[in-house]
Design an enzyme around this catalytic site. Structure first.
Site, PDB file in Angstrom:
ATOM      1  N   ARG A  58      -4.445  30.775  49.627  1.00 48.52           N
ATOM      2  CA  ARG A  58      -4.804  31.776  50.650  1.00 48.52           C
ATOM      3  C   ARG A  58      -6.215  31.538  51.183  1.00 48.52           C
ATOM      4  NH1 ARG A  58      -6.933  36.510  49.359  1.00 48.52           N
ATOM      5  NH2 ARG A  58      -5.746  36.795  47.439  1.00 48.52           N
ATOM      6  N   TYR A 111       0.450  37.737  76.445  1.00 53.20           N
ATOM      7  CA  TYR A 111       1.654  37.828  75.614  1.00 53.20           C
ATOM      8  C   TYR A 111       1.670  39.231  74.980  1.00 53.20           C
ATOM      9  CZ  TYR A 111       4.935  37.043  71.867  1.00 53.20           C
ATOM     10  OH  TYR A 111       5.984  37.172  71.009  1.00 53.20           O
ATOM     11  N   ASP A 183      -6.820  32.323  74.758  1.00 51.77           N
ATOM     12  CA  ASP A 183      -5.535  31.859  74.225  1.00 51.77           C
ATOM     13  C   ASP A 183      -5.160  30.615  75.033  1.00 51.77           C
ATOM     14  OD1 ASP A 183      -2.820  31.394  73.716  1.00 51.77           O
ATOM     15  OD2 ASP A 183      -2.423  33.506  73.290  1.00 51.77           O
ATOM     16  N   LYS A 208       4.282  26.681  69.530  1.00 50.76           N
ATOM     17  CA  LYS A 208       4.654  26.114  70.835  1.00 50.76           C
ATOM     18  C   LYS A 208       4.345  24.614  70.874  1.00 50.76           C
ATOM     19  CE  LYS A 208       5.181  30.491  71.514  1.00 50.76           C
ATOM     20  NZ  LYS A 208       6.410  31.103  71.061  1.00 50.76           N
TER      21      LYS A 208
END
Ligand code: LCS
Length: 394
Positions: A58, A111, A183, A208
């Site tokens: 983590r 988005y 972004d 993507k």
């Protein structure tokens, strides 16, 4: 090496040193949650940050680190932090930098969930937000308040393919002491490097183009300073959202062909946009590569190519859009984008169906808008498929 080599060389080699133990050319998948310490002192040193090395996945993992180095290098950034999804990356940026009673200005048609996170969840802790059409810098100036701390921009925008001038945003952010976050999912670092244009932080849905094979959900944050890296990394260590090592390895494998894939998909998109512009069943095409694109000058100044996503309006509105969706054979009817396969989507009946019609129309998401995320198939096959689908409207 990042300062001295071309994009494809960096994509292939950045973060990909042969493994020290057996010489594996591909970065090994370190599928382990903890990492053993040689001694108590070493463990203590790693926790204190005085010793380099891993503790727990983590908090960092060598396979993830290879991917982070590669993406930071392609974005010409300082460092990167990989996350379990694009939304985990975006949420971690908000979580790290927004304080109670602070204010964010953002692009109105980002988005959807990027906006929802701020409006629905951070608002509970006193964070206010104003989402405006950032393609006009005056709208940004008007929205800024004394308590504004962040300007959050998506360009090109999803699904309207509208652009925001990143350099102009950097000037405004500089004047008002705001953190400029961009972004860069749609453009990829091949076509647009926001940090070079003055942005502070870049986020990606690596789901993507960076991964490129429609088989992984992942995200990343690229920073421009060490201070940002430490703050973002520490926050992610605390609230989770880290990338899994196998997921990181898959994205890194896909990343190595980013340039090849995006150039090929863009070549297809250019041909498709031209074909659609001539087609009698098509009312309009919005793509930064066409001569009549409204923000052509900005596209040429800010981007190194028009990209692989376009939208177009078909005749006969909603019914026309639905008909085309049903008729395509090679293009797959699915949301998402940036994979090697061409995907087609109808926002008015799918991703944006929940919006009021007036809000959709004012954001430019008309009933006849079809979004095409172009892939790497042969150009003539894609043209043939679209041609037969559009015939059904004539
Ligand atoms: N940013 C942009 C520009 C996106 O298009 C998406 C997802 C995200 C962030 C979130 O990334 P994720 O958490 O899914 O990795 N866009 C999608 C779309 O257009 N259709 O499905 C998902």
């Amino acid at each position: 090496m990042s300062d001295h080599h071309g994009f494809d060389t960096e994509a292939v080699h950045a973060g990909s040193e042969p493994d020290q133990r057996f010489g594996a050319v591909s970065v090994p998948i370190y599928q382990s949650s903890p990492f053993a310490f040689d001694s108590v002192d070493q463990g203590a040193g790693r926790f204190a940050g005085t010793e380099h090395g891993y503790i727990y996945t983590r908090m960092g993992n060598p396979t993830a680190a290879a991917l982070e180095e590669a993406v930071a290098s392609l974005e010409h950034g300082h460092a990167a932090i990989a996350t379990s999804s694009g939304m985990a990356a975006i949420s971690n940026v908000f979580f790290t930098f927004l304080e109670a009673n602070s204010h964010v200005v953002g692009t109105d048609s980002v988005y959807g969930p990027s906006r929802v996170v701020v409006e629905k969840y951070f608002s509970r802790f006193g964070v206010a937000s104003t989402f405006v059409d950032t393609s006009d810098p005056d709208n940004i100036r008007r929205a800024i308040r004394p308590e504004t701390v962040m300007l959050y921009v998506e360009t090109p925008e999803n699904p309207t393919i509208r652009l925001t001038d990143i350099a102009a945003c950097a000037t405004i952010a500089g004047e008002h002491g705001l953190l400029l976050v961009v972004d860069n999912t749609f453009a990829t670092p091949l076509l647009q490097r926001p940090l070079e244009l003055g942005a502070d932080i870049v986020v990606h849905s690596m789901t993507k183009f960076l991964n490129g094979h429609a088989d992984v959900v992942a995200g990343i944050i690229v920073t421009s300073t060490e201070e940002q890296r430490v703050r973002l990394r520490t926050a992610l260590n605390h609230h989770g959202g880290c990338i899994d090592p196998h997921q990181a390895w898959l994205v890194h494998r896909g990343l190595r062909t980013l340039g090849l894939r995006v150039r090929k998909a863009q070549e297809n998109a250019i041909a498709i946009a031209e074909f659609l512009r001539q087609h009698p069943a098509v009312e309009w095409v919005r793509y930064p590569g066409t001569p009549d694109y409204a923000q052509r000058e900005l596209a040429e100044r800010q981007m190194e190519g028009p990209g692989a996503i376009l939208c177009f309006g078909v005749k006969r509105g909603l019914e026309g859009g639905r008909k085309v969706m049903e008729a395509v054979g090679l293009a797959t009817l699915a949301v998402s984008l940036g994979g090697v396969e061409t995907l087609i989507e109808h926002p008015a009946s799918m991703t944006h169906a929940g919006m009021a019609i007036e809000d959709r129309e004012s954001a430019g998401i008309t009933d006849n808008l079809v979004r095409l995320a172009v892939g790497c198939e042969n150009t003539e096959d894609l043209l043939e498929d679209l041609s037969q689908a559009l015939e059904t409207l004539i």
